[in-house]
Design an enzyme around this catalytic site. Structure first.
Site, PDB file in Angstrom:
ATOM      1  N   CYS A   5       0.813  -1.224   0.000  1.00 17.63           N
ATOM      2  CA  CYS A   5       0.000   0.000   0.000  1.00 17.63           C
ATOM      3  C   CYS A   5       0.846   1.273   0.000  1.00 17.63           C
ATOM      4  O   CYS A   5       0.349   2.342  -0.339  1.00 17.63           O
ATOM      5  CB  CYS A   5      -0.948   0.012   1.186  1.00 17.63           C
ATOM      6  SG  CYS A   5      -2.101  -1.351   1.126  1.00 17.63           S
ATOM      7  N   ASN A  18     -10.127  -0.079  -0.328  1.00 19.28           N
ATOM      8  CA  ASN A  18      -8.669   0.015  -0.248  1.00 19.28           C
ATOM      9  C   ASN A  18      -8.080  -0.523  -1.555  1.00 19.28           C
ATOM     10  O   ASN A  18      -8.132  -1.726  -1.808  1.00 19.28           O
ATOM     11  CB  ASN A  18      -8.176  -0.802   0.957  1.00 19.28           C
ATOM     12  CG  ASN A  18      -6.664  -0.772   1.113  1.00 19.28           C
ATOM     13  OD1 ASN A  18      -5.949  -0.296   0.232  1.00 19.28           O
ATOM     14  ND2 ASN A  18      -6.188  -1.284   2.238  1.00 19.28           N
ATOM     15  N   HIS A  45      -3.061   7.258   2.373  1.00 17.62           N
ATOM     16  CA  HIS A  45      -3.497   5.987   1.802  1.00 17.62           C
ATOM     17  C   HIS A  45      -4.907   5.692   2.310  1.00 17.62           C
ATOM     18  O   HIS A  45      -5.201   5.862   3.493  1.00 17.62           O
ATOM     19  CB  HIS A  45      -2.531   4.878   2.219  1.00 17.62           C
ATOM     20  CG  HIS A  45      -3.057   3.507   1.940  1.00 17.62           C
ATOM     21  ND1 HIS A  45      -3.594   3.161   0.715  1.00 17.62           N
ATOM     22  CD2 HIS A  45      -3.150   2.403   2.724  1.00 17.62           C
ATOM     23  CE1 HIS A  45      -3.980   1.898   0.764  1.00 17.62           C
ATOM     24  NE2 HIS A  45      -3.731   1.415   1.970  1.00 17.62           N
TER      25      HIS A  45
HETATM   26  N1  ACO Z   1     -18.659  -8.458   8.408  1.00 18.07           N
HETATM   27  C1  ACO Z   1     -19.198  -8.670   9.609  1.00 18.07           C
HETATM   28  N2  ACO Z   1     -18.481  -9.000  10.703  1.00 18.07           N
HETATM   29  C2  ACO Z   1     -17.161  -9.103  10.554  1.00 18.07           C
HETATM   30  C3  ACO Z   1     -16.531  -8.907   9.318  1.00 18.07           C
HETATM   31  C4  ACO Z   1     -17.334  -8.573   8.211  1.00 18.07           C
HETATM   32  N3  ACO Z   1     -16.836  -8.345   6.993  1.00 18.07           N
HETATM   33  N4  ACO Z   1     -15.220  -9.072   9.468  1.00 18.07           N
HETATM   34  C5  ACO Z   1     -15.008  -9.364  10.758  1.00 18.07           C
HETATM   35  N5  ACO Z   1     -16.191  -9.394  11.420  1.00 18.07           N
HETATM   36  C6  ACO Z   1     -16.434  -9.667  12.808  1.00 18.07           C
HETATM   37  C7  ACO Z   1     -15.310 -10.440  13.467  1.00 18.07           C
HETATM   38  O1  ACO Z   1     -15.440 -11.817  13.208  1.00 18.07           O
HETATM   39  C8  ACO Z   1     -15.506 -10.090  14.909  1.00 18.07           C
HETATM   40  O2  ACO Z   1     -16.532 -10.889  15.428  1.00 18.07           O
HETATM   41  P1  ACO Z   1     -16.432 -11.493  16.934  1.00 18.07           P
HETATM   42  O3  ACO Z   1     -16.376 -10.269  17.814  1.00 18.07           O
HETATM   43  O4  ACO Z   1     -17.683 -12.278  17.045  1.00 18.07           O
HETATM   44  O5  ACO Z   1     -15.176 -12.283  16.954  1.00 18.07           O
HETATM   45  C9  ACO Z   1     -16.011  -8.648  14.862  1.00 18.07           C
HETATM   46  O6  ACO Z   1     -16.479  -8.436  13.532  1.00 18.07           O
HETATM   47  C10 ACO Z   1     -14.944  -7.630  15.193  1.00 18.07           C
HETATM   48  O7  ACO Z   1     -13.785  -7.932  14.431  1.00 18.07           O
HETATM   49  P2  ACO Z   1     -12.474  -7.080  14.564  1.00 18.07           P
HETATM   50  O8  ACO Z   1     -11.435  -7.656  13.657  1.00 18.07           O
HETATM   51  O9  ACO Z   1     -12.133  -6.870  15.997  1.00 18.07           O
HETATM   52  O10 ACO Z   1     -12.999  -5.692  13.977  1.00 18.07           O
HETATM   53  P3  ACO Z   1     -12.268  -4.323  13.953  1.00 18.07           P
HETATM   54  O11 ACO Z   1     -13.067  -3.312  14.597  1.00 18.07           O
HETATM   55  O12 ACO Z   1     -10.819  -4.454  14.333  1.00 18.07           O
HETATM   56  O13 ACO Z   1     -12.315  -3.990  12.405  1.00 18.07           O
HETATM   57  C11 ACO Z   1     -10.900  -4.063  10.483  1.00 18.07           C
HETATM   58  C12 ACO Z   1     -11.697  -4.869  11.475  1.00 18.07           C
HETATM   59  C13 ACO Z   1     -11.844  -3.170   9.697  1.00 18.07           C
HETATM   60  C14 ACO Z   1     -10.183  -5.009   9.522  1.00 18.07           C
HETATM   61  C15 ACO Z   1      -9.880  -3.192  11.249  1.00 18.07           C
HETATM   62  O14 ACO Z   1      -9.129  -3.976  12.127  1.00 18.07           O
HETATM   63  C16 ACO Z   1      -8.954  -2.463  10.324  1.00 18.07           C
HETATM   64  O15 ACO Z   1      -9.355  -1.580   9.628  1.00 18.07           O
HETATM   65  N6  ACO Z   1      -7.680  -2.802  10.358  1.00 18.07           N
HETATM   66  C17 ACO Z   1      -6.728  -2.217   9.465  1.00 18.07           C
HETATM   67  C18 ACO Z   1      -6.863  -2.924   8.179  1.00 18.07           C
HETATM   68  C19 ACO Z   1      -6.206  -2.188   7.085  1.00 18.07           C
HETATM   69  O16 ACO Z   1      -6.270  -1.000   6.988  1.00 18.07           O
HETATM   70  N7  ACO Z   1      -5.557  -2.949   6.239  1.00 18.07           N
HETATM   71  C20 ACO Z   1      -4.943  -2.448   5.134  1.00 18.07           C
HETATM   72  C21 ACO Z   1      -3.557  -2.057   5.472  1.00 18.07           C
HETATM   73  S1  ACO Z   1      -2.809  -1.404   4.129  1.00 18.07           S
HETATM   74  C22 ACO Z   1      -2.157  -2.619   3.167  1.00 18.07           C
HETATM   75  O17 ACO Z   1      -0.957  -2.687   3.050  1.00 18.07           O
HETATM   76  C23 ACO Z   1      -2.999  -3.616   2.466  1.00 18.07           C
END
Ligand code: ACO
Length: 333
Positions: free
Chosen positions: A123, A290, A260
């Site tokens: 990214c 993203n 980003h």
């Molecule tokens: N739909 C519904 N529920 C979901 C989904 C989905 N798509 N995905 C996960 N959940 C659930 C999980 O299973 C979890 O359920 P549980 O509590 O029963 O276990 C719950 O939602 C919470 O999951 P978390 O992973 O704790 O959610 P969080 O608030 O951390 O959000 C996210 C997840 C959006 C991925 C966040 O962690 C994030 O944005 N992280 C950064 C990711 C990012 O930016 N990546 C790109 C980096 S750049 C690159 O180089 C590619």
């Protein structure tokens, strides 16, 4: 074509001459994804800000999107393909293991001189591409660069994994950079500074589980979302402060913050930590998802087209991605 002069070399800056972008034809809303995995529009919007993304279809590849974006950027610059002597494509989703996607784009554009190569920083790739092009241009070795961020992440997603597949989209963005002589003041146009970092110890938090030399497969993206989130804000803040320190500028002078576009919450938290006013933040993650290395030039393209980014504005781009890699560049537009 070398302009390299030892001794009294002119001071050069890489000036942004044009910007362009390209998106696949197929738009996919969050509601459509509800039919595919156990997710909801509400969850995706609340956790990420994403409302839709574009996904590449038949005949659409990283190089076709990159080429379209490059043509749009050249048109915006009012320049001809033959002006270009450096093509850099930032991508983690190349058309082929080799040759470099940049050489495919170079050929598609009909450029037969200069050099074309890819950079791979996930990214952060576009920021790495801008920094690399800037070194070439300000050394005097090359005159005019196309820097392109292009991705088809849909092709490395595990479409059964709801924790990753809802987050990404496909697309491409490009800028044209031209070396111009300057005296070196903060008001002159061009890339003023860039700051790149990486730390390979974080590999396991965001990676693809395949590759030619390991599994002989393309593999799928794997991510520890919470861990990535935790690191993202702190890391990018450091390189942004480095950019201000290196140029003697301050956050108060910034016209546009173009981060980003991974997640609305990361963008808001970074801006908040740096005391950047929300109205100065360009956010397009709701439109594109993203798109990895494509996200910054796509955002620049949107903000230039709608009249926000104007000549003379001070623009900060920054990104963090797999590796981890992270970086910033401060540009007088
Ligand atoms: N739909 C519904 N529920 C979901 C989904 C989905 N798509 N995905 C996960 N959940 C659930 C999980 O299973 C979890 O359920 P549980 O509590 O029963 O276990 C719950 O939602 C919470 O999951 P978390 O992973 O704790 O959610 P969080 O608030 O951390 O959000 C996210 C997840 C959006 C991925 C966040 O962690 C994030 O944005 N992280 C950064 C990711 C990012 O930016 N990546 C790109 C980096 S750049 C690159 O180089 C590619």
């Amino acid at each position: 074509m070398s302009q390299f002069k030892f001794g009294n070399r002119p001071l050069l800056r890489s000036v942004v001459k044009g910007v362009g972008s390209a998106l696949p034809k197929r738009l996919v809303t969050n509601s459509e994804l509800e039919k595919q995995v156990d997710t909801s529009d509400d969850w995706i919007v609340q956790r990420t800000g994403i409302r839709q993304r574009y996904l590449a279809g038949e005949g659409e590849t990283t190089s076709t999107l990159a080429t379209q974006a490059a043509i749009a950027a050249l048109a915006d610059a009012g320049m001809d393909v033959q002006d270009i002597d450096l093509v850099i494509v930032a991508t983690s989703t190349p058309d082929y293991t080799f040759p470099a996607t940049a050489t495919i784009v170079q050929a598609a554009l009909g450029i037969t001189r200069g050099v074309a190569f890819d950079v791979q920083a996930v990214c952060s790739g576009f920021v790495f591409g801008v920094a690399t092009a800037d070194k070439y241009l300000t050394s005097g070795s090359h005159k005019c660069a196309l820097v392109i961020g292009a991705e088809t992440f849909s092709r490395i997603l595990d479409w059964k994994d709801r924790t990753t597949c809802v987050l990404f989209g496909d697309g491409a963005g490009a800028i044209v950079l031209e070396a111009q002589e300057v005296t070196g003041t903060a008001n002159e146009r061009g890339v003023m500074t860039s700051h790149l970092r990486s730390d390979g110890r974080h590999r396991a938090k965001l990676f693809v589980d395949g590759g030619p030399s390991t599994t002989q497969t393309v593999g799928h993206l794997r991510m520890e979302g919470r861990e990535v989130f935790r690191h993202a804000v702190g890391m990018v803040t450091d390189v942004i402060m480095d950019a201000f320190a290196a140029t003697g500028t301050s956050v108060a002078e910034l016209d546009w913050f173009v981060p980003h576009q991974a997640n609305r919450r990361i963008i808001d938290a970074s801006a908040d930590k740096l005391s950047i006013a929300p109205e100065k933040v360009v956010t397009t993650v709701q439109l594109h998802g993203n798109t990895s290395a494509a996200s910054i030039p796509l955002a620049l393209s949107v903000a230039k087209a709608d009249g926000r980014i104007k000549q003379g504005d001070l623009v900060m781009i920054e990104a963090m991605g797999g590796g981890f890699t992270w970086g910033s560049a401060l540009i007088r537009w």
